[in-house]
Design a protein around this motif. Structure first.
Motif, PDB file in Angstrom:
ATOM      1  N   LEU A   1       0.824  -1.203   0.000  1.00  0.00           N
ATOM      2  CA  LEU A   1       0.000   0.000   0.000  1.00  0.00           C
ATOM      3  C   LEU A   1       0.862   1.260   0.000  1.00  0.00           C
ATOM      4  O   LEU A   1       0.472   2.289  -0.565  1.00  0.00           O
ATOM      5  N   GLU A   2       2.050   1.186   0.598  1.00  0.00           N
ATOM      6  CA  GLU A   2       2.973   2.315   0.510  1.00  0.00           C
ATOM      7  C   GLU A   2       3.333   2.610  -0.941  1.00  0.00           C
ATOM      8  O   GLU A   2       3.496   3.765  -1.343  1.00  0.00           O
ATOM      9  N   PHE A   3       3.432   1.540  -1.713  1.00  0.00           N
ATOM     10  CA  PHE A   3       3.770   1.708  -3.125  1.00  0.00           C
ATOM     11  C   PHE A   3       2.559   2.096  -3.960  1.00  0.00           C
ATOM     12  O   PHE A   3       2.611   3.042  -4.751  1.00  0.00           O
ATOM     13  N   PHE A   4       1.459   1.361  -3.829  1.00  0.00           N
ATOM     14  CA  PHE A   4       0.350   1.508  -4.771  1.00  0.00           C
ATOM     15  C   PHE A   4      -1.019   1.618  -4.111  1.00  0.00           C
ATOM     16  O   PHE A   4      -2.033   1.353  -4.744  1.00  0.00           O
ATOM     17  N   GLY A   5      -1.048   2.005  -2.855  1.00  0.00           N
ATOM     18  CA  GLY A   5      -2.320   2.254  -2.203  1.00  0.00           C
ATOM     19  C   GLY A   5      -2.894   3.598  -2.596  1.00  0.00           C
ATOM     20  O   GLY A   5      -2.419   4.265  -3.529  1.00  0.00           O
TER      21      GLY A   5
ATOM     22  N   ALA B   1       1.592  -6.661  -7.048  1.00  0.00           N
ATOM     23  CA  ALA B   1       1.043  -6.606  -8.408  1.00  0.00           C
ATOM     24  C   ALA B   1      -0.469  -6.432  -8.384  1.00  0.00           C
ATOM     25  O   ALA B   1      -1.027  -5.628  -9.145  1.00  0.00           O
ATOM     26  N   THR B   2      -1.151  -7.173  -7.531  1.00  0.00           N
ATOM     27  CA  THR B   2      -2.604  -7.037  -7.436  1.00  0.00           C
ATOM     28  C   THR B   2      -2.989  -5.620  -7.010  1.00  0.00           C
ATOM     29  O   THR B   2      -3.939  -5.026  -7.532  1.00  0.00           O
ATOM     30  N   THR B   3      -2.228  -5.067  -6.073  1.00  0.00           N
ATOM     31  CA  THR B   3      -2.499  -3.712  -5.608  1.00  0.00           C
ATOM     32  C   THR B   3      -2.271  -2.698  -6.724  1.00  0.00           C
ATOM     33  O   THR B   3      -3.049  -1.752  -6.893  1.00  0.00           O
ATOM     34  N   ALA B   4      -1.216  -2.898  -7.500  1.00  0.00           N
ATOM     35  CA  ALA B   4      -0.942  -2.002  -8.624  1.00  0.00           C
ATOM     36  C   ALA B   4      -2.056  -2.061  -9.652  1.00  0.00           C
ATOM     37  O   ALA B   4      -2.491  -1.027 -10.183  1.00  0.00           O
ATOM     38  N   LEU B   5      -2.536  -3.275  -9.947  1.00  0.00           N
ATOM     39  CA  LEU B   5      -3.639  -3.413 -10.900  1.00  0.00           C
ATOM     40  C   LEU B   5      -4.874  -2.683 -10.396  1.00  0.00           C
ATOM     41  O   LEU B   5      -5.600  -2.047 -11.161  1.00  0.00           O
ATOM     42  N   GLY B   6      -5.122  -2.772  -9.103  1.00  0.00           N
ATOM     43  CA  GLY B   6      -6.293  -2.110  -8.541  1.00  0.00           C
ATOM     44  C   GLY B   6      -6.180  -0.603  -8.505  1.00  0.00           C
ATOM     45  O   GLY B   6      -7.191   0.107  -8.542  1.00  0.00           O
TER      46      GLY B   6
END
Length: 416
Positions: free
Chosen positions: A89-93, A127-132
Protein backbone atom coordinates in the motif's frame (compact mmCIF):
# COMPACT_ATOMS: atom_id res chain seq x y z
CA UNK A 1 17.24 6.18 3.40
CA UNK A 2 17.50 7.60 -0.14
CA UNK A 3 20.38 8.81 -2.23
CA UNK A 4 19.36 12.33 -1.20
CA UNK A 5 19.65 11.36 2.48
CA UNK A 6 23.28 10.28 2.36
CA UNK A 7 23.97 7.42 -0.02
CA UNK A 8 27.09 9.10 -1.28
CA UNK A 9 27.83 6.41 -3.87
CA UNK A 10 24.51 7.18 -5.59
CA UNK A 11 24.77 10.95 -5.84
CA UNK A 12 26.60 10.88 -9.17
CA UNK A 13 24.29 8.21 -10.58
CA UNK A 14 20.83 9.71 -10.10
CA UNK A 15 19.90 11.53 -13.30
CA UNK A 16 23.35 11.19 -14.87
CA UNK A 17 21.82 10.27 -18.26
CA UNK A 18 18.63 12.34 -18.21
CA UNK A 19 15.91 13.75 -15.98
CA UNK A 20 13.12 11.99 -17.88
CA UNK A 21 12.15 9.95 -14.79
CA UNK A 22 12.91 12.61 -12.19
CA UNK A 23 10.22 12.55 -9.50
CA UNK A 24 9.05 9.06 -10.48
CA UNK A 25 9.18 6.04 -8.19
CA UNK A 26 9.42 2.72 -10.01
CA UNK A 27 8.94 -0.58 -8.21
CA UNK A 28 10.89 -3.47 -9.71
CA UNK A 29 9.37 -6.81 -8.71
CA UNK A 30 11.86 -9.64 -9.19
CA UNK A 31 10.91 -13.32 -9.54
CA UNK A 32 13.11 -16.41 -9.49
CA UNK A 33 14.37 -16.50 -13.07
CA UNK A 34 18.07 -16.45 -13.83
CA UNK A 35 17.36 -13.17 -15.62
CA UNK A 36 17.21 -11.70 -12.11
CA UNK A 37 20.98 -11.37 -12.46
CA UNK A 38 20.24 -8.37 -14.71
CA UNK A 39 18.33 -6.61 -11.91
CA UNK A 40 21.23 -4.49 -10.69
CA UNK A 41 21.88 -3.10 -14.17
CA UNK A 42 18.17 -2.47 -14.68
CA UNK A 43 17.85 -0.63 -11.37
CA UNK A 44 20.86 1.54 -12.07
CA UNK A 45 19.73 2.36 -15.63
CA UNK A 46 16.35 3.59 -14.35
CA UNK A 47 18.12 5.65 -11.70
CA UNK A 48 20.42 7.19 -14.29
CA UNK A 49 17.28 8.62 -15.91
CA UNK A 50 16.32 10.18 -12.58
CA UNK A 51 13.97 7.57 -11.06
CA UNK A 52 13.92 6.34 -7.50
CA UNK A 53 13.71 2.55 -7.57
CA UNK A 54 12.31 0.19 -4.96
CA UNK A 55 12.82 -3.57 -5.17
CA UNK A 56 10.42 -6.33 -4.16
CA UNK A 57 11.61 -9.94 -4.45
CA UNK A 58 10.23 -13.44 -4.13
CA UNK A 59 12.00 -16.02 -1.99
CA UNK A 60 13.24 -17.76 -5.14
CA UNK A 61 14.67 -14.47 -6.49
CA UNK A 62 16.50 -13.89 -3.19
CA UNK A 63 18.39 -17.12 -3.81
CA UNK A 64 19.73 -15.70 -7.08
CA UNK A 65 20.46 -12.09 -6.13
CA UNK A 66 21.19 -10.90 -2.62
CA UNK A 67 19.02 -8.30 -0.97
CA UNK A 68 22.21 -6.58 0.17
CA UNK A 69 23.39 -6.02 -3.39
CA UNK A 70 19.95 -4.78 -4.48
CA UNK A 71 19.88 -2.36 -1.56
CA UNK A 72 23.36 -1.19 -2.57
CA UNK A 73 22.16 -0.71 -6.17
CA UNK A 74 18.94 1.14 -5.36
CA UNK A 75 19.69 2.89 -2.08
CA UNK A 76 16.57 1.43 -0.43
CA UNK A 77 15.90 -1.61 1.74
CA UNK A 78 14.50 -4.52 -0.28
CA UNK A 79 11.02 -5.87 0.43
CA UNK A 80 11.13 -9.65 0.84
CA UNK A 81 7.87 -10.07 2.72
CA UNK A 82 5.03 -7.80 3.71
CA UNK A 83 4.99 -6.48 7.25
CA UNK A 84 2.65 -4.39 9.36
CA UNK A 85 3.79 -1.38 7.34
CA UNK A 86 1.76 -2.75 4.39
CA UNK A 87 4.54 -2.05 1.89
CA UNK A 88 2.26 -2.89 -1.05
CA UNK A 89 0.00 0.00 0.00
CA UNK A 90 2.97 2.31 0.51
CA UNK A 91 3.77 1.71 -3.13
CA UNK A 92 0.35 1.51 -4.77
CA UNK A 93 -2.32 2.25 -2.20
CA UNK A 94 -4.59 5.28 -2.21
CA UNK A 95 -1.66 7.53 -1.29
CA UNK A 96 1.01 5.28 -2.78
CA UNK A 97 4.34 6.62 -3.95
CA UNK A 98 4.77 4.32 -6.94
CA UNK A 99 4.24 5.46 -10.52
CA UNK A 100 4.91 2.15 -12.30
CA UNK A 101 5.38 -1.54 -11.46
CA UNK A 102 7.89 -3.51 -13.48
CA UNK A 103 7.72 -7.31 -13.21
CA UNK A 104 11.25 -8.10 -14.33
CA UNK A 105 11.82 -10.93 -14.67
CA UNK A 106 8.39 -12.53 -14.47
CA UNK A 107 8.37 -16.32 -14.17
CA UNK A 108 5.54 -18.55 -15.34
CA UNK A 109 4.63 -19.04 -11.68
CA UNK A 110 4.37 -15.29 -10.96
CA UNK A 111 2.53 -14.61 -14.23
CA UNK A 112 -0.06 -17.25 -13.38
CA UNK A 113 -0.60 -15.97 -9.85
CA UNK A 114 -0.96 -12.35 -10.93
CA UNK A 115 -3.37 -13.32 -13.72
CA UNK A 116 -5.55 -15.21 -11.22
CA UNK A 117 -5.20 -12.72 -8.38
CA UNK A 118 -3.41 -15.17 -6.08
CA UNK A 119 -1.53 -13.10 -3.49
CA UNK A 120 0.81 -15.35 -1.55
CA UNK A 121 4.01 -13.27 -1.51
CA UNK A 122 5.23 -9.69 -1.61
CA UNK A 123 5.54 -9.60 -5.42
CA UNK A 124 2.09 -10.96 -6.25
CA UNK A 125 0.34 -8.85 -3.59
CA UNK A 126 2.13 -5.75 -4.84
CA UNK A 127 1.04 -6.61 -8.41
CA UNK A 128 -2.60 -7.04 -7.44
CA UNK A 129 -2.50 -3.71 -5.61
CA UNK A 130 -0.94 -2.00 -8.62
CA UNK A 131 -3.64 -3.41 -10.90
CA UNK A 132 -6.29 -2.11 -8.54
CA UNK A 133 -4.76 1.35 -8.39
CA UNK A 134 -4.55 1.73 -12.15
CA UNK A 135 -0.82 2.49 -12.36
CA UNK A 136 1.07 1.18 -15.39
CA UNK A 137 2.26 -2.42 -15.01
CA UNK A 138 4.89 -3.82 -17.36
CA UNK A 139 5.60 -7.54 -17.43
CA UNK A 140 8.91 -8.96 -18.69
CA UNK A 141 8.63 -12.76 -19.01
CA UNK A 142 11.76 -14.86 -18.63
CA UNK A 143 11.69 -18.67 -18.68
CA UNK A 144 12.54 -21.73 -20.77
CA UNK A 145 10.97 -21.82 -24.21
CA UNK A 146 8.65 -24.84 -23.61
CA UNK A 147 7.18 -23.05 -20.59
CA UNK A 148 6.65 -19.86 -22.59
CA UNK A 149 5.00 -21.91 -25.35
CA UNK A 150 2.57 -23.53 -22.90
CA UNK A 151 -1.06 -22.75 -23.69
CA UNK A 152 -1.57 -22.12 -19.99
CA UNK A 153 1.19 -19.50 -19.81
CA UNK A 154 0.03 -17.92 -23.06
CA UNK A 155 -3.49 -17.80 -21.69
CA UNK A 156 -2.28 -16.13 -18.51
CA UNK A 157 -0.32 -13.55 -20.51
CA UNK A 158 -3.42 -12.87 -22.61
CA UNK A 159 -5.39 -12.41 -19.39
CA UNK A 160 -2.83 -9.89 -18.12
CA UNK A 161 -2.99 -8.02 -21.41
CA UNK A 162 -6.79 -7.84 -21.06
CA UNK A 163 -6.27 -6.31 -17.62
CA UNK A 164 -4.13 -3.58 -19.15
CA UNK A 165 -0.70 -5.05 -18.43
CA UNK A 166 1.92 -4.27 -21.09
CA UNK A 167 3.77 -7.45 -22.04
CA UNK A 168 7.40 -6.88 -23.02
CA UNK A 169 8.03 -9.85 -25.27
CA UNK A 170 11.15 -11.95 -24.61
CA UNK A 171 13.63 -13.07 -27.22
CA UNK A 172 13.63 -16.81 -27.89
CA UNK A 173 17.20 -18.09 -28.28
CA UNK A 174 19.05 -21.22 -27.21
CA UNK A 175 15.84 -22.86 -26.08
CA UNK A 176 15.03 -20.02 -23.70
CA UNK A 177 12.58 -17.13 -23.74
CA UNK A 178 15.12 -14.60 -22.54
CA UNK A 179 13.88 -11.47 -20.81
CA UNK A 180 13.92 -8.36 -22.97
CA UNK A 181 17.25 -6.55 -22.81
CA UNK A 182 17.72 -3.93 -20.12
CA UNK A 183 18.14 -1.02 -22.54
CA UNK A 184 14.88 -1.80 -24.31
CA UNK A 185 13.02 -2.33 -21.03
CA UNK A 186 14.15 1.12 -19.92
CA UNK A 187 13.07 2.59 -23.27
CA UNK A 188 9.60 1.08 -22.77
CA UNK A 189 9.42 2.53 -19.25
CA UNK A 190 10.47 5.94 -20.57
CA UNK A 191 7.79 5.71 -23.26
CA UNK A 192 5.08 4.63 -20.82
CA UNK A 193 5.88 7.46 -18.40
CA UNK A 194 6.75 9.97 -21.11
CA UNK A 195 4.76 13.04 -22.13
CA UNK A 196 2.83 11.13 -24.86
CA UNK A 197 2.58 14.31 -26.93
CA UNK A 198 3.42 12.34 -30.08
CA UNK A 199 1.14 9.41 -29.28
CA UNK A 200 -0.77 8.29 -32.35
CA UNK A 201 1.48 10.19 -34.75
CA UNK A 202 3.73 8.63 -37.36
CA UNK A 203 7.17 10.16 -37.58
CA UNK A 204 9.75 9.57 -40.33
CA UNK A 205 13.37 10.60 -39.93
CA UNK A 206 16.29 10.36 -42.31
CA UNK A 207 19.73 10.17 -40.74
CA UNK A 208 23.41 9.55 -41.22
CA UNK A 209 25.57 10.26 -44.27
CA UNK A 210 25.23 8.74 -47.72
CA UNK A 211 27.95 7.38 -49.98
CA UNK A 212 28.26 8.02 -53.70
CA UNK A 213 30.69 5.58 -55.30
CA UNK A 214 33.37 6.48 -57.83
CA UNK A 215 34.37 2.83 -58.17
CA UNK A 216 33.88 -0.29 -56.00
CA UNK A 217 36.50 0.93 -53.51
CA UNK A 218 36.08 4.72 -53.36
CA UNK A 219 33.21 7.04 -52.58
CA UNK A 220 32.21 10.62 -51.88
CA UNK A 221 30.73 11.05 -48.41
CA UNK A 222 30.85 13.29 -45.32
CA UNK A 223 31.72 12.89 -41.62
CA UNK A 224 28.14 12.83 -40.29
CA UNK A 225 27.98 10.38 -37.38
CA UNK A 226 24.19 9.99 -37.48
CA UNK A 227 23.98 10.68 -33.75
CA UNK A 228 21.48 13.54 -33.98
CA UNK A 229 19.02 11.53 -36.07
CA UNK A 230 19.29 8.50 -33.77
CA UNK A 231 18.66 10.62 -30.68
CA UNK A 232 15.77 12.50 -32.27
CA UNK A 233 14.23 9.15 -33.27
CA UNK A 234 14.60 7.82 -29.71
CA UNK A 235 13.01 10.97 -28.31
CA UNK A 236 10.06 10.67 -30.71
CA UNK A 237 9.65 7.06 -29.57
CA UNK A 238 9.74 8.14 -25.90
CA UNK A 239 6.98 10.61 -26.62
CA UNK A 240 4.75 7.88 -28.02
CA UNK A 241 5.24 8.17 -31.79
CA UNK A 242 5.39 5.37 -34.31
CA UNK A 243 8.89 5.94 -35.65
CA UNK A 244 10.64 4.95 -38.87
CA UNK A 245 14.29 5.88 -39.34
CA UNK A 246 15.78 5.70 -42.84
CA UNK A 247 19.45 5.51 -42.01
CA UNK A 248 22.67 5.79 -43.95
CA UNK A 249 26.07 4.38 -42.90
CA UNK A 250 26.51 6.45 -39.73
CA UNK A 251 29.01 5.63 -37.01
CA UNK A 252 26.30 5.65 -34.32
CA UNK A 253 24.04 2.60 -34.25
CA UNK A 254 20.30 3.26 -33.91
CA UNK A 255 18.48 1.79 -30.91
CA UNK A 256 17.47 -1.80 -31.77
CA UNK A 257 13.83 -1.21 -30.77
CA UNK A 258 13.37 1.40 -33.49
CA UNK A 259 12.11 0.53 -36.96
CA UNK A 260 15.14 1.22 -39.14
CA UNK A 261 15.59 0.97 -42.91
CA UNK A 262 19.26 0.79 -43.81
CA UNK A 263 20.52 2.50 -46.95
CA UNK A 264 23.84 3.56 -48.38
CA UNK A 265 23.41 5.90 -51.35
CA UNK A 266 21.21 8.92 -51.82
CA UNK A 267 19.15 7.05 -54.41
CA UNK A 268 18.56 4.22 -51.95
CA UNK A 269 17.52 6.72 -49.30
CA UNK A 270 15.02 8.28 -51.67
CA UNK A 271 13.62 4.88 -52.63
CA UNK A 272 13.28 3.88 -48.98
CA UNK A 273 11.53 7.15 -48.12
CA UNK A 274 9.11 6.67 -51.01
CA UNK A 275 8.38 3.11 -49.88
CA UNK A 276 7.53 4.35 -46.37
CA UNK A 277 5.08 6.92 -47.72
CA UNK A 278 3.47 4.32 -49.96
CA UNK A 279 2.88 2.07 -46.96
CA UNK A 280 1.60 4.57 -44.40
CA UNK A 281 0.59 8.14 -43.74
CA UNK A 282 3.39 10.19 -42.18
CA UNK A 283 2.42 13.10 -39.94
CA UNK A 284 5.88 14.59 -39.33
CA UNK A 285 9.09 14.12 -41.30
CA UNK A 286 12.52 15.23 -40.11
CA UNK A 287 15.11 15.30 -42.90
CA UNK A 288 18.19 15.07 -40.67
CA UNK A 289 20.41 13.03 -43.01
CA UNK A 290 23.54 14.62 -44.47
CA UNK A 291 22.83 13.44 -48.01
CA UNK A 292 25.71 13.87 -50.46
CA UNK A 293 24.88 16.80 -52.73
CA UNK A 294 26.90 15.47 -55.66
CA UNK A 295 27.81 12.12 -57.15
CA UNK A 296 30.12 11.01 -59.97
CA UNK A 297 28.41 11.21 -63.34
CA UNK A 298 29.51 7.64 -63.98
CA UNK A 299 30.54 4.89 -61.59
CA UNK A 300 33.54 2.89 -62.74
CA UNK A 301 32.85 -0.83 -62.91
CA UNK A 302 36.34 -1.77 -61.72
CA UNK A 303 38.65 -0.18 -59.19
CA UNK A 304 40.73 2.54 -60.78
CA UNK A 305 44.39 1.49 -60.78
CA UNK A 306 46.31 4.33 -59.20
CA UNK A 307 49.62 3.13 -60.63
CA UNK A 308 48.22 3.74 -64.10
CA UNK A 309 46.60 7.14 -63.45
CA UNK A 310 48.71 10.13 -62.44
CA UNK A 311 45.80 12.56 -62.48
CA UNK A 312 42.06 12.03 -62.27
CA UNK A 313 39.33 14.44 -63.35
CA UNK A 314 35.91 13.90 -61.81
CA UNK A 315 32.68 15.03 -63.38
CA UNK A 316 29.98 15.40 -60.72
CA UNK A 317 26.22 15.79 -61.01
CA UNK A 318 23.78 17.01 -58.40
CA UNK A 319 21.77 14.43 -56.47
CA UNK A 320 17.99 14.72 -55.98
CA UNK A 321 16.92 16.43 -52.74
CA UNK A 322 15.15 14.22 -50.21
CA UNK A 323 13.11 17.15 -48.86
CA UNK A 324 11.74 17.84 -52.36
CA UNK A 325 10.81 14.17 -52.69
CA UNK A 326 8.98 14.18 -49.33
CA UNK A 327 7.13 17.38 -50.22
CA UNK A 328 5.99 15.90 -53.54
CA UNK A 329 4.94 12.60 -52.00
CA UNK A 330 2.91 14.14 -49.16
CA UNK A 331 2.33 17.91 -49.18
CA UNK A 332 0.29 17.66 -45.95
CA UNK A 333 3.14 16.09 -43.95
CA UNK A 334 4.81 18.57 -41.65
CA UNK A 335 8.35 18.72 -43.01
CA UNK A 336 11.35 19.80 -40.95
CA UNK A 337 14.60 20.33 -42.81
CA UNK A 338 18.12 20.46 -41.39
CA UNK A 339 20.88 22.63 -42.76
CA UNK A 340 24.52 22.17 -41.81
CA UNK A 341 26.10 25.55 -42.44
CA UNK A 342 29.64 26.89 -42.53
CA UNK A 343 28.27 30.17 -41.17
CA UNK A 344 28.25 30.76 -37.42
CA UNK A 345 26.34 34.03 -36.87
CA UNK A 346 22.63 33.59 -36.19
CA UNK A 347 21.73 36.21 -38.81
CA UNK A 348 23.55 34.23 -41.48
CA UNK A 349 22.03 30.94 -40.33
CA UNK A 350 18.56 32.48 -40.45
CA UNK A 351 19.11 33.86 -43.94
CA UNK A 352 20.09 30.41 -45.21
CA UNK A 353 17.08 28.82 -43.55
CA UNK A 354 14.68 31.43 -44.93
CA UNK A 355 15.65 30.56 -48.51
CA UNK A 356 14.21 27.09 -47.98
CA UNK A 357 11.09 28.43 -46.29
CA UNK A 358 10.39 31.08 -48.92
CA UNK A 359 10.39 28.48 -51.66
CA UNK A 360 7.93 26.34 -49.70
CA UNK A 361 10.30 23.41 -49.53
CA UNK A 362 9.86 22.91 -45.77
CA UNK A 363 7.60 24.04 -42.93
CA UNK A 364 10.41 24.48 -40.41
CA UNK A 365 14.15 24.74 -40.88
CA UNK A 366 16.79 23.79 -38.33
CA UNK A 367 20.19 25.36 -39.06
CA UNK A 368 23.36 24.36 -37.28
CA UNK A 369 26.93 25.60 -37.69
CA UNK A 370 29.63 23.08 -38.51
CA UNK A 371 32.59 25.47 -38.35
CA UNK A 372 32.42 26.23 -34.63
CA UNK A 373 34.96 24.26 -32.57
CA UNK A 374 33.47 21.40 -30.60
CA UNK A 375 30.15 21.40 -32.47
CA UNK A 376 28.72 19.59 -35.46
CA UNK A 377 29.20 16.34 -37.31
CA UNK A 378 31.73 14.43 -35.26
CA UNK A 379 31.01 16.06 -31.91
CA UNK A 380 28.49 14.99 -29.29
CA UNK A 381 27.52 18.67 -28.92
CA UNK A 382 25.75 21.05 -31.27
CA UNK A 383 23.52 24.08 -31.41
CA UNK A 384 20.41 24.81 -33.46
CA UNK A 385 18.61 27.83 -34.82
CA UNK A 386 14.99 26.84 -35.45
CA UNK A 387 13.30 28.99 -38.07
CA UNK A 388 9.58 28.66 -38.81
CA UNK A 389 7.22 30.25 -41.28
CA UNK A 390 6.07 32.66 -38.57
CA UNK A 391 7.48 33.99 -35.32
CA UNK A 392 11.03 34.66 -34.25
CA UNK A 393 13.81 32.11 -34.72
CA UNK A 394 14.57 30.11 -31.59
CA UNK A 395 18.14 29.36 -30.60
CA UNK A 396 18.82 26.09 -28.78
CA UNK A 397 22.19 25.24 -27.28
CA UNK A 398 25.09 24.83 -27.40
CA UNK A 399 24.23 21.60 -25.60
CA UNK A 400 24.74 17.87 -25.80
CA UNK A 401 22.92 16.24 -28.68
CA UNK A 402 20.89 14.22 -26.14
CA UNK A 403 19.65 17.45 -24.58
CA UNK A 404 19.08 19.05 -27.99
CA UNK A 405 16.86 16.15 -29.07
CA UNK A 406 14.49 16.79 -26.16
CA UNK A 407 14.55 20.57 -26.54
CA UNK A 408 14.03 20.49 -30.30
CA UNK A 409 10.95 18.29 -30.02
CA UNK A 410 9.64 20.66 -27.34
CA UNK A 411 10.05 23.58 -29.75
CA UNK A 412 8.57 21.74 -32.75
CA UNK A 413 5.50 20.61 -30.82
CA UNK A 414 4.98 24.01 -29.20
CA UNK A 415 4.59 25.64 -32.60
CA UNK A 416 2.67 22.83 -34.33
Amino acid sequence: MTSEDGWEHLRDIQGSWSDHLRGKTIVVAISGSVAALESHRLVRALMRHGAQVRCVVTAAAAELVSTTSLEWASGFPVVTQLTGRCEHLEFFGERGQGHLLLLAPATANTIGKVALGLDDNAVTTTATTALGSGVPLLCCPGMHEPMMASRVVQGNLARLAELGVEILEPTVVEGKAKMMGVDEIVARVLRRLGPSDLKGRRVLLTGGPTREYLDPARCLTNPSSGQSACLLAQEAYRRGAEVVLVYGPGQVQPAPWLTVRRVETGQQMGEAVQAVFEQQKIDIALAVAAVADFKPSRRQEHKIATNQVAELDLQLVATPKIIDLIRSLSPETRLVGFKASSHSRDEELEAEARRYLERGRVDTMVANPISEPGLGFESSWNRYLVVGQTGKPQAIGPASKESLATKLWDVLLACS
